[in-house]
Write a protein that holds these residues in place. Sequence first.
Motif, mmCIF file in Angstrom:
data_model
loop_
_atom_site.group_PDB
_atom_site.id
_atom_site.type_symbol
_atom_site.label_atom_id
_atom_site.label_comp_id
_atom_site.label_asym_id
_atom_site.label_seq_id
_atom_site.Cartn_x
_atom_site.Cartn_y
_atom_site.Cartn_z
ATOM 1 N N ILE A 322 0.860 -1.198 0.000
ATOM 2 C CA ILE A 322 0.000 0.000 0.000
ATOM 3 C C ILE A 322 0.890 1.239 0.000
ATOM 4 C CG2 ILE A 322 -1.820 1.251 1.212
ATOM 5 C CD1 ILE A 322 -2.722 -1.416 2.414
ATOM 6 N N GLY A 323 1.951 1.209 0.805
ATOM 7 C CA GLY A 323 2.889 2.338 0.822
ATOM 8 C C GLY A 323 3.525 2.562 -0.544
ATOM 9 N N LEU A 324 3.836 1.479 -1.225
ATOM 10 C CA LEU A 324 4.418 1.600 -2.569
ATOM 11 C C LEU A 324 3.423 2.264 -3.524
ATOM 12 C CD1 LEU A 324 6.795 0.921 -4.480
ATOM 13 C CD2 LEU A 324 5.724 -1.310 -4.874
ATOM 14 N N LEU A 330 -0.537 5.303 -7.674
ATOM 15 C CA LEU A 330 -1.288 4.441 -8.588
ATOM 16 C C LEU A 330 -2.573 3.982 -7.900
ATOM 17 C CD1 LEU A 330 1.545 2.223 -10.086
ATOM 18 C CD2 LEU A 330 -0.031 3.666 -11.392
ATOM 19 N N PRO A 331 -3.597 3.666 -8.684
ATOM 20 C CA PRO A 331 -4.832 3.147 -8.084
ATOM 21 C C PRO A 331 -4.620 1.758 -7.475
ATOM 22 C CG PRO A 331 -5.193 3.889 -10.353
ATOM 23 C CD PRO A 331 -3.714 3.827 -10.135
ATOM 24 N N LEU A 332 -5.325 1.484 -6.421
ATOM 25 C CA LEU A 332 -5.349 0.156 -5.797
ATOM 26 C C LEU A 332 -6.489 0.184 -4.784
ATOM 27 C CD1 LEU A 332 -3.983 -2.650 -5.131
ATOM 28 C CD2 LEU A 332 -2.660 -1.449 -3.391
ATOM 29 N N VAL A 333 -7.381 -0.780 -4.873
ATOM 30 C CA VAL A 333 -8.461 -0.844 -3.884
ATOM 31 C C VAL A 333 -8.262 -2.088 -3.031
ATOM 32 C CG1 VAL A 333 -10.945 -1.004 -3.479
ATOM 33 C CG2 VAL A 333 -10.073 0.429 -5.349
ATOM 34 N N VAL A 334 -8.117 -1.880 -1.737
ATOM 35 C CA VAL A 334 -7.927 -2.971 -0.783
ATOM 36 C C VAL A 334 -9.225 -3.133 -0.001
ATOM 37 C CG1 VAL A 334 -6.650 -3.745 1.256
ATOM 38 C CG2 VAL A 334 -5.476 -2.417 -0.534
ATOM 39 N N THR A 395 -4.513 7.139 -5.918
ATOM 40 C CA THR A 395 -4.104 6.745 -4.569
ATOM 41 C C THR A 395 -4.713 5.385 -4.240
ATOM 42 O OG1 THR A 395 -4.304 7.265 -2.211
ATOM 43 C CG2 THR A 395 -6.117 7.978 -3.606
ATOM 44 N N PRO A 396 -4.015 4.586 -3.430
ATOM 45 C CA PRO A 396 -4.698 3.393 -2.925
ATOM 46 C C PRO A 396 -5.829 3.795 -1.985
ATOM 47 C CG PRO A 396 -2.561 3.666 -1.848
ATOM 48 C CD PRO A 396 -2.638 4.698 -2.941
ATOM 49 N N TRP A 451 -2.505 8.999 -15.185
ATOM 50 C CA TRP A 451 -2.453 7.530 -15.237
ATOM 51 C C TRP A 451 -2.183 7.150 -16.688
ATOM 52 C CZ3 TRP A 451 -7.198 3.856 -14.094
ATOM 53 C CH2 TRP A 451 -6.737 2.577 -13.832
ATOM 54 N N VAL A 452 -0.952 6.741 -16.933
ATOM 55 C CA VAL A 452 -0.550 6.427 -18.302
ATOM 56 C C VAL A 452 -0.622 4.919 -18.505
ATOM 57 C CG1 VAL A 452 1.355 6.516 -19.947
ATOM 58 C CG2 VAL A 452 0.994 8.407 -18.359
ATOM 59 N N VAL A 453 -1.150 4.530 -19.623
ATOM 60 C CA VAL A 453 -1.231 3.098 -19.914
ATOM 61 C C VAL A 453 0.034 2.681 -20.656
ATOM 62 C CG1 VAL A 453 -2.531 1.326 -21.118
ATOM 63 C CG2 VAL A 453 -3.730 3.225 -20.027
ATOM 64 N N PRO A 454 0.839 1.763 -20.083
ATOM 65 C CA PRO A 454 2.022 1.293 -20.809
ATOM 66 C C PRO A 454 1.617 0.766 -22.186
ATOM 67 C CG PRO A 454 2.065 0.490 -18.550
ATOM 68 C CD PRO A 454 0.728 1.153 -18.747
ATOM 69 N N GLY A 455 2.476 1.014 -23.133
ATOM 70 C CA GLY A 455 2.117 0.720 -24.513
ATOM 71 C C GLY A 455 1.893 2.017 -25.285
#
Lengths: 621, 334
Positions: A322-324, A330-334, A395-396, A451-455
């Motif tokens: 979560i700290g990372l 980056l988005p992250l839902v816990v 943010t997460p 938020w960039v999409v790789p590619g």
Amino acid sequence: MAHHPRTDLESAAIRFAGDFGDCIQLMGDQFARTSAALGNAVFTAPDLPGEIRSRPGTLGGVHAFQVGFGSSAITPGDYVHTLVAMTPAALRANLPDVAAGGIIVANTDSFVAEEWVKAGYDRDPLSDGTLTGYRVIRVPVTTLNADAVSALKLSPRDADRSRCFFVLGLMYWLYDRPLDATLHWLRDRFAHLPDVYKADRRSLKAGYQFGMDLPGHAGFRVAAQVYGPGVFRRVNGATALALGIAAAANRSGREALFASFPFAPAVELLHQLMELQPPGVCPLQAEDESAAASMALGASFGGSLGFTATAGPGLGNISDVIGLAVAAELPLVVIHTMRCGPALGVPGKPEQADLLQAIHGRNGESPVPVLAVRSPADGFDVVLEATRLTMRYMTPVIVLTDVGLLHAGEPWRVPNVATLPDLRPPASPPPPTPGKPFLPYARDVRLARPWVVPGTPGLEHRVGGLEKEDGTGVVSYEPADHEHMVNVRGQKIAQIAGDIPRLALEGPPQGDLLFLSWGGTYGAVRQAVESLRTSGFNVSHGHLRHLSPLPADTSDVLRRFKRVVVPELNCGQLVSLLRSQYSIDCESLPKVQGRQFLGAELADWARGSFRPRLLSPGVEL
Amino acid sequence: MTGTSLPVLSAKDFATDQTVRWCPGCGDYSVLTNFQHALAGLGLPRERVAVISGFGCAGRLPYYLNTYGFHTLPGRALPLAVGLKAARPDLTVWVAVGEGDTLGPGVGALLHAVRRNVDIKILLFNNEVLGLTRGQASPAARVGTRTRTTPHGSTESDLKPLPLALAAGLTFAARTADVDAERLLNVVRRATFHRGTAIVEVYQNCHVYNDGAFDYATDPSIKAETTLELEHGKPLIFGSDRERGVRLTGPTADIVELRDDVPLDDILVHDESLPDPTQSWVLSRMTFPEYPECFGVFRAVERPTLDEILHVPPPGPTRALQDLLAGDDPWTVV
């Protein structure tokens, strides 16, 4: 046969209890389904043992399933109106929760010496005075059920399989429920097993007939709720969260990756998603919680929506990830299910003691939004809100629920997908022009980075856990830069307070007493406040969905009350937050027994604690 | 179909403007340079490549590569890469990790990535010491190694990444050394086009904390005697006069002198495509000075990858979201 009139009830709670083989969940589920179809509000709460199949007849192996139903049901109900005790152990484990004067339906076939001893009774509890003050309905279930299906010439074992429907039929009579919903269900379910269908149907009808023939009992009639219009279904907490993830993928236009380690009870989300296979959602079983969180974060880095679920000690295992996500922005839902702790604590029992861990439990200054689910169906909306915040603020986000909510069920108005919130994330940045390099940490008005999409050609960039220079994202150990980044990340999260609804109140906007709740205590507190207000007390109820940051007007709202009381299933964690953030001396009402508050105990507390000071005679409320 | 000409990229195109912060003289420099050359030679656009790293010195690699990159935490690089590849099968995902990370906090994740056969490529920097934490014993430290945490010499048996991963079902295993540019280019290219988890183990010299650990294998004056170059379909022969070979008798390898009337037919012929990993496992465990150490490709086999499996639509009709929301048992109130 002449019948006495049925007694009218506004609501009731019944509990089925027995061994693993007694199909407790099936009975509870059918009763709830029938009641919901009848127009009752229904709230279900299973209570499963921590072990999979404990020794039959022992206290540790008792399964229970409570159904609260009536004109309103926002909790499973405080005290049990009728307890179905399939075994002496089921009686012993559940009797303390039965209302004074309540009904005990006892399966007398299992009240034999060997079984009482296993349950820890010295004598037969049905005749030794244990049940003085209760109304006991003695039912030799196995015997009567065998008679009911005898014409089908089944083996004794197969015949006994239908006995739960005998009990269900009796309960349907007791509370005036029609049989047809269950009969239809049985017909569909056992279309390929006609003998099973016939046996179950006979048992159900025989149980109902047994009730009609009971001398001295007239049964009850329970008020229906006024609700609708719309399409409704029953949903439990895990299903609502899983459907929320499916809807989040749909409404954001991004694929979702849900990675999780099978830890009880968070694993139920994984089960649900594997079973439902919603379009756009990829469920993945990970080897441990930190791997799961890392997989979800990796997916987010790839432009998908990363979800993970933890329970109990699992939240600590992923705090670094979560700290990372905080550092990488980056988005992250816990989705974290709280259960009694520390460590493994009491499996299967709810607590709210992970609030401060969710808000603060990471190294460094690493603020994240924290939300909490208040009822089983509410999980759906909370997941959508978490998805909105995680993408909008890069943010997460941590969503808290508890094991009680995850298993509990209630009716839910099925939303129309097209009318759900539009969760499409902000547009990707344009390709860089010559001489103007791409800035991965350039911030928008909400301080969120792109938020960039790789590619995407031309936007190659690096993120990571080392501190960065704002804008360029280049690794930087400059003292002033670090302080700037800490402040920017803090401000980004703090300003969410202005992007969420104000703290709504049930009851007057100011006064003498405010109950403030969060998470799964919502139902009990609301029930208590409704009952207090009905009996003339001037109390209000506020409920927090957003725990960090809190709604912008929280302090103002709280200051309008003489006393603010916070019931929590912990030792006062929200209270300590409110005190430190606002210097408001809220009062803590803690409970850490692995059980949810009862509405009545909160109402009793209020009556006992403050009737002398608060009740203003003559005031119309 | 008309062809579009892809721009030809050079190693420079894969470099960033960041100052490289490894110690001057570190073996990582040659790995970086060779890796940049390898990427340039693959014909992949930069934006299709993502490099995920763990902690330690090797973790810095993404900052020096002009691709998409993510520098993560101890033990988290592999699962993060698994999630990325699961979500984005179209990307080429490389993972840069040191043995201190991936045989320590990341050892579980290593085995699980391998057994899932996720289509990710692992550049495994092995210097047999913990460098960035300033010189402690790594899980790969050989018995007797003296470090700050093993002042009397390490007594624990060392972990070797390739035997470990082969035991978990690794489908592509290769070993090279930092200074060996040609072989590094070759195995990176092969790993990139392998479908499934690939490990390229690089013996990398940490001249500050474990200087010369691999001199026996890289010193041109002796390496013919101490190493064995694996070539598919060729007998396993080494020595300055190619006078010795490897023979398998049972589960262990024997070194035999060819001049002792040992027929060439007795010498093991390398087959990287064997479905059973045992032979590659035996070769990967051969350690100097008892054996010559093998370099090149140990194993290259195919089996379904996780990312392929995940993107196979589930059997049966898919249900639209609205239908899922309503569930199997809805009722309507008018």
